[in-house]
Design a protein around this motif. Structure first.
Motif, PDB file in Angstrom:
ATOM      1  N   GLY A  86       2.016 -16.769   1.140  1.00 57.41           N
ATOM      2  CA  GLY A  86       2.073 -16.830  -0.103  1.00 57.41           C
ATOM      3  C   GLY A  86       0.525 -16.260  -0.454  1.00 57.41           C
ATOM      4  N   ALA A  87       0.276 -14.973  -0.999  1.00 60.24           N
ATOM      5  CA  ALA A  87      -0.931 -14.499  -1.311  1.00 60.24           C
ATOM      6  C   ALA A  87      -1.148 -14.127  -2.939  1.00 60.24           C
ATOM      7  CB  ALA A  87      -1.137 -13.335  -0.803  1.00 60.24           C
ATOM      8  N   ALA A  88      -1.836 -14.797  -3.576  1.00 58.07           N
ATOM      9  CA  ALA A  88      -2.185 -14.438  -5.074  1.00 58.07           C
ATOM     10  C   ALA A  88      -3.385 -13.533  -5.059  1.00 58.07           C
ATOM     11  CB  ALA A  88      -2.767 -15.797  -5.753  1.00 58.07           C
ATOM     12  N   ALA A  89      -3.002 -12.579  -5.740  1.00 61.23           N
ATOM     13  CA  ALA A  89      -3.981 -11.497  -5.686  1.00 61.23           C
ATOM     14  C   ALA A  89      -4.279 -10.733  -6.843  1.00 61.23           C
ATOM     15  CB  ALA A  89      -3.697 -10.379  -4.451  1.00 61.23           C
ATOM     16  N   ALA A  90      -5.239  -9.922  -7.124  1.00 61.84           N
ATOM     17  CA  ALA A  90      -5.440  -8.967  -8.218  1.00 61.84           C
ATOM     18  C   ALA A  90      -6.251  -7.751  -7.758  1.00 61.84           C
ATOM     19  CB  ALA A  90      -6.423  -9.745  -9.399  1.00 61.84           C
ATOM     20  N   PRO A  91      -5.844  -6.546  -8.536  1.00 65.79           N
ATOM     21  CA  PRO A  91      -6.518  -5.432  -8.027  1.00 65.79           C
ATOM     22  C   PRO A  91      -8.241  -5.575  -7.975  1.00 65.79           C
ATOM     23  CG  PRO A  91      -4.705  -4.918  -9.737  1.00 65.79           C
ATOM     24  CD  PRO A  91      -5.108  -6.569  -9.608  1.00 65.79           C
ATOM     25  N   GLY A  92      -8.711  -4.964  -7.109  1.00 65.45           N
ATOM     26  CA  GLY A  92     -10.098  -5.001  -6.593  1.00 65.45           C
ATOM     27  C   GLY A  92     -10.783  -3.745  -7.199  1.00 65.45           C
ATOM     28  N   PRO A  93     -11.992  -3.571  -7.282  1.00 63.98           N
ATOM     29  CA  PRO A  93     -12.758  -2.397  -7.895  1.00 63.98           C
ATOM     30  C   PRO A  93     -12.155  -1.056  -7.313  1.00 63.98           C
ATOM     31  CG  PRO A  93     -14.154  -4.060  -7.012  1.00 63.98           C
ATOM     32  CD  PRO A  93     -12.949  -4.329  -6.467  1.00 63.98           C
ATOM     33  N   ASP A  94     -11.503  -0.941  -6.243  1.00 64.77           N
ATOM     34  CA  ASP A  94     -10.956   0.273  -5.662  1.00 64.77           C
ATOM     35  C   ASP A  94      -9.239   0.279  -6.054  1.00 64.77           C
ATOM     36  OD1 ASP A  94      -9.961  -1.662  -4.081  1.00 64.77           O
ATOM     37  OD2 ASP A  94     -10.685  -0.775  -2.277  1.00 64.77           O
ATOM     38  N   GLY A  95      -8.776  -0.650  -6.629  1.00 66.36           N
ATOM     39  CA  GLY A  95      -7.361  -0.761  -7.102  1.00 66.36           C
ATOM     40  C   GLY A  95      -6.528  -1.412  -6.313  1.00 66.36           C
ATOM     41  N   LYS A  96      -7.231  -1.626  -5.047  1.00 65.22           N
ATOM     42  CA  LYS A  96      -6.346  -2.229  -4.003  1.00 65.22           C
ATOM     43  C   LYS A  96      -6.325  -3.844  -4.247  1.00 65.22           C
ATOM     44  CE  LYS A  96      -7.354   1.090  -0.384  1.00 65.22           C
ATOM     45  NZ  LYS A  96      -7.951   1.352   1.148  1.00 65.22           N
ATOM     46  N   LEU A  97      -5.056  -4.342  -3.833  1.00 67.58           N
ATOM     47  CA  LEU A  97      -5.017  -5.777  -4.163  1.00 67.58           C
ATOM     48  C   LEU A  97      -5.914  -6.835  -3.189  1.00 67.58           C
ATOM     49  CD1 LEU A  97      -0.922  -6.158  -4.248  1.00 67.58           C
ATOM     50  CD2 LEU A  97      -2.690  -6.782  -5.963  1.00 67.58           C
ATOM     51  N   GLN A  98      -6.661  -7.632  -3.769  1.00 69.23           N
ATOM     52  CA  GLN A  98      -7.611  -8.259  -3.080  1.00 69.23           C
ATOM     53  C   GLN A  98      -7.209  -9.773  -3.412  1.00 69.23           C
ATOM     54  OE1 GLN A  98     -11.865  -8.786  -4.401  1.00 69.23           O
ATOM     55  NE2 GLN A  98     -12.017  -7.524  -2.563  1.00 69.23           N
ATOM     56  N   ALA A  99      -6.923 -10.516  -2.163  1.00 68.96           N
ATOM     57  CA  ALA A  99      -6.567 -11.757  -2.175  1.00 68.96           C
ATOM     58  C   ALA A  99      -7.442 -12.812  -3.018  1.00 68.96           C
ATOM     59  CB  ALA A  99      -6.286 -12.393  -0.979  1.00 68.96           C
ATOM     60  N   LYS A 100      -6.977 -13.760  -3.857  1.00 67.82           N
ATOM     61  CA  LYS A 100      -7.641 -14.963  -4.504  1.00 67.82           C
ATOM     62  C   LYS A 100      -7.591 -16.211  -3.762  1.00 67.82           C
ATOM     63  CE  LYS A 100      -7.337 -13.362  -9.424  1.00 67.82           C
ATOM     64  NZ  LYS A 100      -9.012 -13.493  -9.609  1.00 67.82           N
ATOM     65  N   GLU A 101      -6.327 -16.118  -2.873  1.00 67.20           N
ATOM     66  CA  GLU A 101      -6.224 -17.198  -2.100  1.00 67.20           C
ATOM     67  C   GLU A 101      -4.991 -16.984  -1.156  1.00 67.20           C
ATOM     68  OE1 GLU A 101      -3.371 -19.594  -2.137  1.00 67.20           O
ATOM     69  OE2 GLU A 101      -2.581 -18.426  -3.744  1.00 67.20           O
ATOM     70  N   VAL A 102      -4.859 -17.477  -0.131  1.00 71.79           N
ATOM     71  CA  VAL A 102      -3.631 -17.431   0.618  1.00 71.79           C
ATOM     72  C   VAL A 102      -2.979 -18.741   1.282  1.00 71.79           C
ATOM     73  CG1 VAL A 102      -2.668 -16.211   2.777  1.00 71.79           C
ATOM     74  CG2 VAL A 102      -4.356 -15.108   1.499  1.00 71.79           C
ATOM     75  N   LEU A 103      -1.988 -19.020   1.087  1.00 66.24           N
ATOM     76  CA  LEU A 103      -1.180 -20.149   1.619  1.00 66.24           C
ATOM     77  C   LEU A 103      -0.308 -19.892   2.906  1.00 66.24           C
ATOM     78  CD1 LEU A 103      -0.226 -23.134   1.345  1.00 66.24           C
ATOM     79  CD2 LEU A 103       1.550 -22.276  -0.199  1.00 66.24           C
ATOM     80  N   VAL A 104      -0.480 -20.222   3.842  1.00 72.44           N
ATOM     81  CA  VAL A 104       0.128 -20.038   5.064  1.00 72.44           C
ATOM     82  C   VAL A 104       1.280 -21.150   4.959  1.00 72.44           C
ATOM     83  CG1 VAL A 104       0.117 -19.907   7.492  1.00 72.44           C
ATOM     84  CG2 VAL A 104      -1.621 -18.920   6.199  1.00 72.44           C
ATOM     85  N   PHE A 105       2.393 -20.760   4.931  1.00 72.41           N
ATOM     86  CA  PHE A 105       3.671 -21.775   4.811  1.00 72.41           C
ATOM     87  C   PHE A 105       3.939 -22.267   6.263  1.00 72.41           C
ATOM     88  CE2 PHE A 105       4.436 -19.339   0.893  1.00 72.41           C
ATOM     89  CZ  PHE A 105       4.627 -20.617   0.077  1.00 72.41           C
ATOM     90  N   PRO A 106       4.202 -23.592   6.195  1.00 76.76           N
ATOM     91  CA  PRO A 106       4.896 -24.203   7.638  1.00 76.76           C
ATOM     92  C   PRO A 106       6.208 -23.393   7.683  1.00 76.76           C
ATOM     93  CG  PRO A 106       4.156 -25.823   6.176  1.00 76.76           C
ATOM     94  CD  PRO A 106       4.253 -24.648   5.201  1.00 76.76           C
ATOM     95  N   GLU A 107       6.655 -23.202   9.284  1.00 72.32           N
ATOM     96  CA  GLU A 107       7.903 -22.602   9.348  1.00 72.32           C
ATOM     97  C   GLU A 107       9.052 -23.164   8.607  1.00 72.32           C
ATOM     98  OE1 GLU A 107       9.871 -19.439  11.102  1.00 72.32           O
ATOM     99  OE2 GLU A 107       7.772 -19.942  11.159  1.00 72.32           O
ATOM    100  N   ALA A 108       9.199 -24.422   8.279  1.00 70.78           N
ATOM    101  CA  ALA A 108      10.261 -24.889   7.578  1.00 70.78           C
ATOM    102  C   ALA A 108      10.242 -24.267   6.183  1.00 70.78           C
ATOM    103  CB  ALA A 108      10.095 -26.482   7.503  1.00 70.78           C
TER     104      ALA A 108
END
Length: 208
Positions: A86-108
């Protein structure tokens, strides 16, 4: 309860709560879930008081049905093709999505809240819950190519972006001063019914 089973149960509680929260984005009822971010004031019985970032203090009922989790830091290099994130992101200066944080989920918890939708972690922020197809090392962090039902996108994860995964926690860890992220539904008495609590542990605050 064995730790692996406990983590699976905890992750599924997290999955259920985030699914509820993401589904609420399409609803207009007064009782749709809210994301509450702030600092614990107190816990008495099942009553959790949280001072929100926005300034007010709210009361949340966290009974036995509410999932309690924490997060721990992991490395950006731990995100591999096939990870579900799960990656929360916002557009960076170049317009591309840049992550504010990333949660790596357990397989379950694979499949939790799958999709790409608006989020409330800053202006124009979005959340993408998706499978990692490819990881490409760039000049600034890594680019994750993500796919989900109905679409795909690419998110740049800077080297300084928080990367975390879930670990089990209990209500005994809901102590004053700790940072929390809570998914809760407004109740008729002005309080909230808690569905999910992610609490700070070992100095690692929930970044979502």
């Amino acid at each position: 309860m064995p730790s692996r089973l406990k983590l699976a149960v905890s992750a599924l509680s997290f999955a259920a709560a985030l699914t509820l929260a993401s589904a609420a984005l399409a609803q207009s009822s007064a009782a749709k879930p809210e994301r509450i971010r702030g600092e614990i004031v107190s816990l008495s019985g099942n009553t959790l008081k949280v001072h929100r970032r926005s300034g007010e203090t709210v009361t949340i009922d966290v009974d036995d049905k509410a999932g309690v989790n924490a997060v721990k830091n992991i490395q950006l290099a731990d995100i591999k093709p096939g990870s579900y994130v799960g990656a929360a992101a916002a557009p960076g200066p170049d317009g591309k999505l840049q992550a504010k944080e990333v949660l790596v989920f357990p397989e379950a918890a694979r499949g939790t809240g799958e999709g790409h939708y608006a989020w409330d972690l800053g202006a124009n922020s979005t959340m993408t819950n998706a499978n990692v197809d490819t990881v490409v090392q760039g000049t600034s962090g890594r680019d994750l190519k993500l796919s989900y039902k109905g679409g795909s996108n690419t998110i740049n994860v800077p080297a300084n972006a928080p990367v975390v995964t879930l670990i089990p926690a209990t209500s005994a860890e809901l102590t004053p001063g700790k940072k929390v992220f809570v998914v809760a539904t407004p109740a008729s008495d002005g309080a909230y019914d808690g569905h999910l609590v992610v609490v700070e542990k070992d100095g690692v605050a929930p970044p979502m």
